[in-house]
Structure formats: structure tokens, C-alpha cells
Design a protein around this motif. Structure first.
Motif, PDB file in Angstrom:
ATOM      1  N   ALA A 252      20.060 -11.165  45.680  1.00 40.95           N
ATOM      2  CA  ALA A 252      19.505 -11.065  46.882  1.00 40.95           C
ATOM      3  C   ALA A 252      18.056 -11.378  47.971  1.00 40.95           C
ATOM      4  N   LEU A 253      17.430 -10.625  47.107  1.00 35.26           N
ATOM      5  CA  LEU A 253      15.622 -11.157  47.694  1.00 35.26           C
ATOM      6  C   LEU A 253      15.776 -13.022  48.228  1.00 35.26           C
ATOM      7  N   LEU A 254      16.120 -12.837  47.085  1.00 45.14           N
ATOM      8  CA  LEU A 254      15.924 -14.662  47.032  1.00 45.14           C
ATOM      9  C   LEU A 254      16.579 -15.541  47.989  1.00 45.14           C
ATOM     10  N   ASP A 255      18.025 -15.158  47.984  1.00 44.60           N
ATOM     11  CA  ASP A 255      18.979 -15.119  49.786  1.00 44.60           C
ATOM     12  C   ASP A 255      18.434 -15.054  50.497  1.00 44.60           C
ATOM     13  N   ALA A 256      17.704 -13.418  51.049  1.00 43.57           N
ATOM     14  CA  ALA A 256      17.238 -13.371  51.872  1.00 43.57           C
ATOM     15  C   ALA A 256      15.777 -14.173  52.331  1.00 43.57           C
ATOM     16  N   LEU A 257      14.781 -14.474  51.224  1.00 40.01           N
ATOM     17  CA  LEU A 257      13.674 -15.678  51.602  1.00 40.01           C
ATOM     18  C   LEU A 257      14.076 -16.883  52.193  1.00 40.01           C
ATOM     19  N   ILE A 258      15.257 -17.208  51.107  1.00 36.13           N
ATOM     20  CA  ILE A 258      15.676 -18.651  51.940  1.00 36.13           C
ATOM     21  C   ILE A 258      16.174 -18.921  52.725  1.00 36.13           C
ATOM     22  N   ALA A 259      17.083 -17.697  53.303  1.00 36.84           N
ATOM     23  CA  ALA A 259      17.565 -17.524  54.976  1.00 36.84           C
ATOM     24  C   ALA A 259      16.327 -17.185  55.976  1.00 36.84           C
ATOM     25  N   GLN A 260      15.303 -16.616  55.215  1.00 33.32           N
ATOM     26  CA  GLN A 260      14.538 -16.319  55.530  1.00 33.32           C
ATOM     27  C   GLN A 260      14.692 -15.002  57.065  1.00 33.32           C
ATOM     28  N   ASP A 261      15.145 -14.529  56.439  1.00 34.32           N
ATOM     29  CA  ASP A 261      15.976 -13.357  57.171  1.00 34.32           C
ATOM     30  C   ASP A 261      14.996 -12.113  57.288  1.00 34.32           C
ATOM     31  N   LEU A 262      13.414 -11.740  57.545  1.00 35.62           N
ATOM     32  CA  LEU A 262      12.762 -10.916  57.595  1.00 35.62           C
ATOM     33  C   LEU A 262      12.820  -9.408  57.354  1.00 35.62           C
ATOM     34  N   THR A 263      13.754  -9.400  58.531  1.00 26.50           N
ATOM     35  CA  THR A 263      14.548  -7.747  57.844  1.00 26.50           C
ATOM     36  C   THR A 263      15.371  -7.594  56.626  1.00 26.50           C
ATOM     37  N   ALA A 264      16.079  -8.629  56.343  1.00 24.83           N
ATOM     38  CA  ALA A 264      16.705  -7.912  55.038  1.00 24.83           C
ATOM     39  C   ALA A 264      15.431  -8.520  53.664  1.00 24.83           C
ATOM     40  N   VAL A 265      14.430  -8.984  53.661  1.00 22.02           N
ATOM     41  CA  VAL A 265      13.793  -9.235  53.229  1.00 22.02           C
ATOM     42  C   VAL A 265      12.676  -7.562  53.130  1.00 22.02           C
ATOM     43  N   GLN A 266      11.917  -7.834  53.951  1.00 20.84           N
ATOM     44  CA  GLN A 266      11.601  -5.843  53.634  1.00 20.84           C
ATOM     45  C   GLN A 266      11.746  -4.703  53.614  1.00 20.84           C
ATOM     46  N   SER A 267      13.635  -4.733  53.607  1.00 26.46           N
ATOM     47  CA  SER A 267      14.507  -4.213  53.598  1.00 26.46           C
ATOM     48  C   SER A 267      14.366  -4.127  51.596  1.00 26.46           C
ATOM     49  N   LEU A 268      14.600  -5.716  51.557  1.00 26.05           N
ATOM     50  CA  LEU A 268      15.455  -5.721  50.212  1.00 26.05           C
ATOM     51  C   LEU A 268      13.644  -5.706  49.302  1.00 26.05           C
ATOM     52  N   VAL A 269      13.081  -5.297  49.704  1.00 26.93           N
ATOM     53  CA  VAL A 269      11.292  -5.766  48.492  1.00 26.93           C
ATOM     54  C   VAL A 269      11.262  -4.481  48.380  1.00 26.93           C
ATOM     55  N   ARG A 270      11.180  -3.456  49.224  1.00 32.42           N
ATOM     56  CA  ARG A 270      11.081  -2.371  49.130  1.00 32.42           C
ATOM     57  C   ARG A 270      12.044  -1.608  47.934  1.00 32.42           C
ATOM     58  N   GLU A 271      13.494  -1.778  48.181  1.00 28.57           N
ATOM     59  CA  GLU A 271      14.156  -1.301  47.283  1.00 28.57           C
ATOM     60  C   GLU A 271      14.056  -1.779  46.206  1.00 28.57           C
ATOM     61  N   HIS A 272      13.850  -2.541  45.676  1.00 25.60           N
ATOM     62  CA  HIS A 272      13.423  -2.984  44.640  1.00 25.60           C
ATOM     63  C   HIS A 272      12.171  -2.258  43.646  1.00 25.60           C
ATOM     64  N   PHE A 273      11.641  -1.833  44.506  1.00 27.60           N
ATOM     65  CA  PHE A 273      10.534  -0.843  43.404  1.00 27.60           C
ATOM     66  C   PHE A 273      10.330   0.028  43.648  1.00 27.60           C
ATOM     67  N   THR A 274      12.020   1.277  43.750  1.00 27.22           N
ATOM     68  CA  THR A 274      12.013   2.441  44.025  1.00 27.22           C
ATOM     69  C   THR A 274      12.631   2.647  42.813  1.00 27.22           C
ATOM     70  N   GLY A 275      12.872   1.565  42.075  1.00 20.81           N
ATOM     71  CA  GLY A 275      13.738   2.575  40.409  1.00 20.81           C
ATOM     72  C   GLY A 275      12.576   2.196  39.272  1.00 20.81           C
ATOM     73  N   ALA A 276      12.424   3.145  38.493  1.00 22.84           N
ATOM     74  CA  ALA A 276      11.597   2.454  36.972  1.00 22.84           C
ATOM     75  C   ALA A 276      11.767   1.324  36.736  1.00 22.84           C
ATOM     76  N   GLU A 277      12.565   0.894  36.391  1.00 21.61           N
ATOM     77  CA  GLU A 277      13.454   0.089  35.870  1.00 21.61           C
ATOM     78  C   GLU A 277      12.960  -1.707  36.656  1.00 21.61           C
ATOM     79  N   SER A 278      13.131  -1.454  37.625  1.00 21.81           N
ATOM     80  CA  SER A 278      12.658  -2.785  38.659  1.00 21.81           C
ATOM     81  C   SER A 278      11.210  -3.463  38.433  1.00 21.81           C
TER      82      SER A 278
END
Length: 278
Positions: A252-278
Motif C-alpha cells: 500500500a505504501l509503495l502504491d501511494a508513493l508511485i501515485a505521489q499521494d502525499l496524504t496517503a503516504v503520510q498516513s501509511l508510513v506512520r501507521e507502519h511504525f506503530t506495531g512492534a513487527e514493522s
């Protein structure tokens, strides 16, 4: 007889090798027979004196040839393979936190001597994965939930700002090139192969961060990432589900980066680091 003499005349002398590999200002001059003889006589060794003269007459030198790199390369390769195997065993839980393992026992398991195992374990001790137990071996470190949360927080402090900056500057085509790496995390997660997932996960994150061009940052982030990957969770079902969720976030993060959707990137990249398994 003349043929053998020709081969001997073509052998490089010490001076010729030094000339080819040493700057002109510090070239090693070739010693005369007398100089070599005087050096040998200083030690009272007439046999060495005679040998020195005979070898110079044949175009040889008295220094022993340096050992070739093959043995060192093979040893380094074995150590590297053992280190990779130990890291995989840490990630998938075969090396149990709190347990003590001896280098000879692990060497027997891997079919190698204790020396490369001990060297690999010393590297793991530097990384904080194990601790040395004198006269016994190495104890696998136990990491508390708080320690893992702290590692994740530090990773986020480094990676999130970099990825957000890259999202504004890196063209879509370069993000598309990372698709195979994201797909590799999905493949490893689908079969529940935690060791393979750990490698592909770090490869993906490393490739993303490498786009910033800061090699030191990439190395620090990779070290933190590796430390955060062990010990594994206790429930195999939960672990596999976590891997699948984490891999889906990569896609999902890569899709957002390719689409240059900065809002989605910001949300996804922060969410990705909320769990200990990331």
C-alpha cells in the motif's frame, strides 16, 4: 637443460615485483649477492649465505611468498554463512531467549568448527543479540516489550521524515523499481517464513532509504531494524497474521508513493511504525 634454465630466467625477482607495486619514491632496491651474504653472515649461517648467492644467480629471492587469499576468503565465507544462519535462528525462534549455547555444540549443528561460530557469536554480541557467558558460551538476550517499543520509536524518528521527504522528490519510475522487493515480503509472509521475511523486509526498507543517498543513515537504520526483529512472538498464528499485515502495508505504501499521494503516504508510513513487527 637449457629449457629449464629459460624458465628460471623468466621468474620475477623481488625487486621486479616491488617495482610494479611500489611507488617510485619508495621502491625496494635489489640486493646484491654480497649484501644478501653479509645479511646472512650476521646470523652466522654460512648455508644461508651460499643459498642467497645461488638464488640470486637464478633470479630468485630468499623471501617466502605471501599466502594467497583463498584460505582467508573461505574462512570469511564460512563465518558469514554461520552468522546468517544464527541470525535466521534468532528471528524464527530456534535460538531461545535466555538459553546458553556453546560454540562447539552450534558448530556440530552447522557442520563446521567452533571457530567461525565463535566469531559469528562475537559479532552478535556487538549487535546486542547475545551476551558472553565465560567458560560456557553465549546467552541469547531477552528483550522486553519496552525495549522493542523503544527500537521502533527510534526507527520511526529516522525513517518517517526521510520517506516523507523522498515522497515529494523521487519520481514514480524509481518507486516502481522497488515493486519486486515489496512482492518478496508478501511471498515470505504468505508461507509464514519469518527468517525470509526478515531479510526481505529489511531489503525493502533499505532500498527505500537508499534513495536519500545517505549511506550512514541507511546503515544505522538497518542495524536498528535488525535488532527489532527478534525475539519473535509466541503465537505462530498471530505471527503469520502480523507478517501478512506488515507486507500489505509495504504494498500500500509503495502504491501511494508511485501515485505521489502525499496524504496517503503520510498516513501509511506512520501507521507502519506503530506495531512492534514493522
Amino acid at each position: 637443460m637449457e629449457q629449464g634454465s629459460a624458465r628460471e630466467r623468466t621468474r620475477p625477482t623481488y625487486a621486479s615485483v616491488a617495482s610494479a607495486t611500489t611507488p617510485a619514491s619508495v621502491r625496494v632496491p635489489e640486493q646484491s649477492c654480497g649484501e644478501q651474504a653479509r645479511g646472512a653472515e650476521m646470523y652466522g649461517d654460512q648455508a644461508r649465505t651460499d643459498q642467497a648467492c645461488r638464488e640470486q644467480a637464478r633470479g630468485e629471492h630468499t623471501h617466502s611468498e605471501p599466502p594467497g587469499p583463498r584460505a582467508a576468503v573461505q574462512r570469511h565465507s564460512v563465518r558469514g554463512q554461520v552468522l546468517d544462519a544464527l541470525r535466521a535462528a534468532l528471528v524464527d525462534g530456534r535460538l531461545v531467549p535466555g538459553q546458553v549455547y556453546s560454540a562447539p555444540a552450534l558448530g556440530a549443528r552447522f557442520g563446521v568448527s567452533a571457530t567461525p561460530v565463535r566469531e559469528a557469536m562475537q559479532q552478535l554480541a556487538v549487535e546486542g543479540a547475545v551476551e558472553v557467558v565465560p567458560n560456557r558460551g553465549f546467552r541469547v538476550s531477552q528483550r522486553s516489550p519496552r525495549e522493542r517499543a523503544e527500537l521502533t520509536e527510534v526507527r520511526a524518528l529516522i525513517e518517517v521524515p526521510v520517506i516523507l521527504r523522498l515522497a515529494r522528490t523521487v519520481p514514480s519510475a524509481r518507486w516502481c523499481a522497488l515493486r519486486p522487493l515489496a512482492d518478496a515480503t508478501v511471498t515470505a509472509a504468505a508461507v509464514g517464513d519469518r527468517a525470509s521475511y526478515a531479510e526481505s523486509d529489511r531489503a525493502f526498507h533499505g532500498a527505500v532509504l537508499a534513495l536519500c543517498g545517505n549511506e550512514q543513515l541507511v546503515m544505522v537504520a538497518d542495524d536498528l531494524h535488525r535488532r527489532s526483529q527478534w525475539p519473535p512472538g509466541n503465537n505462530p498464528v498471530t505471527r503469520r497474521a502480523d507478517l501478512l499485515a506488515d507486507a500489505a502495508e509495504h504494498t500500500a505504501l509503495l502504491d501511494a508513493l508511485i501515485a505521489q499521494d502525499l496524504t496517503a503516504v503520510q498516513s501509511l508510513v506512520r501507521e507502519h511504525f506503530t506495531g512492534a513487527e514493522s
